[in-house]
Each structure stands twice: as C-alpha cells, then as structure tokens.
Design a protein around this motif. Structure first.
Motif, mmCIF file in Angstrom:
data_model
loop_
_atom_site.group_PDB
_atom_site.id
_atom_site.type_symbol
_atom_site.label_atom_id
_atom_site.label_comp_id
_atom_site.label_asym_id
_atom_site.label_seq_id
_atom_site.Cartn_x
_atom_site.Cartn_y
_atom_site.Cartn_z
ATOM 1 N N ALA A 161 71.551 -41.253 137.760
ATOM 2 C CA ALA A 161 72.311 -40.078 137.364
ATOM 3 C C ALA A 161 72.716 -39.283 138.065
ATOM 4 O O ALA A 161 73.273 -37.885 137.446
ATOM 5 N N LEU A 162 72.852 -39.574 138.864
ATOM 6 C CA LEU A 162 73.438 -38.535 140.332
ATOM 7 C C LEU A 162 74.652 -39.088 141.115
ATOM 8 O O LEU A 162 74.806 -38.170 141.855
ATOM 9 N N TRP A 163 74.852 -40.005 141.397
ATOM 10 C CA TRP A 163 76.060 -40.762 141.801
ATOM 11 C C TRP A 163 77.150 -40.294 141.660
ATOM 12 O O TRP A 163 77.951 -39.131 142.517
ATOM 13 N N ASP A 164 77.649 -39.742 140.300
ATOM 14 C CA ASP A 164 78.920 -38.980 140.427
ATOM 15 C C ASP A 164 79.309 -37.782 139.962
ATOM 16 O O ASP A 164 80.531 -37.472 140.981
ATOM 17 N N GLU A 165 78.209 -37.443 141.007
ATOM 18 C CA GLU A 165 78.268 -36.065 141.185
ATOM 19 C C GLU A 165 77.372 -35.308 142.855
ATOM 20 O O GLU A 165 78.052 -34.461 143.766
ATOM 21 N N VAL A 166 77.145 -36.103 143.416
ATOM 22 C CA VAL A 166 77.328 -36.772 145.194
ATOM 23 C C VAL A 166 77.622 -37.502 145.794
ATOM 24 O O VAL A 166 77.989 -37.686 146.514
ATOM 25 N N LYS A 167 79.178 -38.463 145.522
ATOM 26 C CA LYS A 167 79.442 -39.475 145.717
ATOM 27 C C LYS A 167 79.914 -39.414 146.915
ATOM 28 O O LYS A 167 80.192 -39.776 147.648
ATOM 29 N N ASP A 168 80.799 -37.915 146.694
ATOM 30 C CA ASP A 168 81.669 -37.838 147.555
ATOM 31 C C ASP A 168 81.027 -36.602 149.461
ATOM 32 O O ASP A 168 81.744 -36.039 149.554
ATOM 33 N N ARG A 169 80.031 -36.388 149.172
ATOM 34 C CA ARG A 169 79.005 -36.108 150.363
ATOM 35 C C ARG A 169 77.748 -36.078 149.727
ATOM 36 O O ARG A 169 76.477 -35.476 150.202
#
Length: 290
Positions: A161-169
C-alpha cells in the motif's frame, strides 16, 4: 517457582477490547506451517523460554502477546533461525516448517530466511533509493532483468500500500520517508523475494495511530497470500488483526533469580480475549496483570 504477579483486587477500569461479535471461538485447522513441540530456547546456560508447543496455520495472522521478558521475540526469531546469529543461542525440542525439521543439519539458515521473511520493530531502510531497497533481495537471488525488477518493485510496493505514494520518486532515498512509509517500505522489501511467511516484531510500536492503522489494514489484506506471525504489546492490535493468539508469561526461579518465558495459553483470538482458560491469561487481557 512461578513469578508472583501484581494482581490488583481493587476496583478498576477494565479495557474494552474490540472483538467482532462474529469472531469464532474455535477455528478450523488448515495447513500447518509451523509445528512447535516441547521447545526450549537457550542463550548459553540461560534458558530464555521453556516448553513451547503450538501450531501456526497457513493464511492466518498469529499474535504473540505477553509482558516484557516473556520470550515472545525469542520464539518469533526461532521460526526463521535469526537466533543463530547470537553466539551461544541454541534450540532444544522440535520446530517443523511445513513438516521439515527447521534445525536439521542439512537445512540452510539462509534458505530458511528466504522463505520466512522478517520485519523488525524499527524501520530500517537501506541507505539506497526506494527502488533499490525493493530490488535488493531479487538481485541477490539472481534477477538482473530490468523489466522483471520493475515489475517486482511495483508489485511489492502495491502490496504494501505504498506504490501510489512513492511511484514518482522511486529514485529518491528510502531514508527520506516518514516512519509509517519507511515501515511499509521494509514490508515491501520483504515481500519482494516472495516469502511464504512474514514475521513481524512489534512493527507498529514506533508509529502513530494513523500509520498503525495502515499497517494493520495491510496485514489483513496480504494474509490471503502470506502467513503472518506478529509480536505485539498492543492487545487492541491483537484483537483487531489476529486469528489466533498465544499468551506468554514469566516464570521466576527465586534461587537463581532468573526469569524464563513460558507459553501459558494458545487459542483463537476470540477465545483468548473472550473466554481465557487460564487465570494468568484472564488477568493479563483484563489489565489486572502487567
């Protein structure tokens, strides 16, 4: 002699534990993942835990609860041979993983830890990028294809449950994440090598309630794919997430002034918190024993 615990007899507020009304008192036994029989764990001459017997079942969350020093973490670490890293540590008794003796001479501790991952109390991201934190284990296991690694990184972060929070970094350091994000990164790193079991040693103890809730939701989501064993001091957490609960306590030998952990009671979480069979369990889950 068993340690005399401070059981207060005066009137007090008993904590309300959130046990779903539909929670079963007994659970049907599925596939056995760990079968622990008559196991004692030593550090040198000191017996840290004595005579533990329990079975952990597939696709369930099993919680270990009890006061400090009762051996919860020691038992947890024995399930993936982490105690082997401590000089003088040894296990007596029988611990089987899917029927295989975990401590047989021909069993590789490294192979065990590939199958049985661990998330620690304090989040410990590597001083690498978020991407490289997740790709580290697969690379160690021989995966070099960039496309395959990209797939593993996205899948693992999504499961955590972390992809959406870090996918751009993904190329930013994992050390820059918040506490809750860093712990989910460590969970994703564990999931990246596709373990069979995930062990968690108080994974939420340093987190705020919101981050704790996210980790708990995550555990409930991923148990359909993994078997989870968690050590927690938070009894509310045990009632919220676990299917079965093991309560450990402490025995004290007055002659040697040593304290040894002992498994007092093990059953469905609804039974342990709603109808404990042992008075020590009842005293602990109602807050009358610390």
């Amino acid at each position: 002699m068993e340690e005399q615990q401070d059981v207060r007899q005066d009137a007090e507020v008993i904590p309300q534990l959130d046990i779903p009304d539909t929670a079963p008192e007994t659970l049907s036994a599925g596939t056995s993942i760990f079968d622990v029989q008559n196991t004692s764990i030593y550090y040198g001459a000191f017996r840290a835990v004595t005579d533990v017997s329990l079975t952990v079942y597939e696709h369930e969350i099993t919680a270990f609860i009890g006061p400090s020093g009762c051996g919860k973490t020691t038992v947890l670490r024995s399930l993936n041979r982490m105690n082997d890293l401590i000089v003088g540590a040894r296990v007596e008794g029988d611990i089987r993983y899917r029927g295989v003796p975990l401590y047989a001479s021909n069993v590789s501790p490294t192979a065990v830890r590939r199958r049985i991952g661990m998330v620690f109390q304090k989040a410990n991201p590597f001083p690498k990028s978020i991407y490289d934190n997740i790709a580290y284990g697969p690379r160690i296991n021989g995966i070099r294809n960039k496309g395959k690694l990209d797939e593993i990184v996205e899948r693992s972060l999504t499961q955590a449950a972390l992809w959406d929070e870090v996918k751009d970094r993904l190329n930013k350091s994992g050390l820059g994440l918040s506490g809750g994000q860093a712990q989910r990164l460590c969970i994703a790193r564990t999931l990246a090598v596709e373990p069979d079991v995930v062990l968690m040693d108080e994974p939420c103890s340093a987190l705020d309630p919101i981050a704790t809730g996210r980790i708990e939701d995550l555990m409930k989501e991923i148990k359909t794919r993994y078997t989870i064993v968690i050590v927690t001091h938070n009894m509310q957490q045990a009632t919220r997430v676990s299917d079965r609960t093991a309560f450990y306590s402490v025995l004290r030998d007055e002659k040697s002034d040593t304290r040894t952990g002992v498994l007092v009671e093990y059953g469905s979480t609804a039974q342990i918190f709603g109808d404990p069979h042992d008075e020590r369990t009842k005293a602990y889950v109602t807050g009358r024993m610390g």
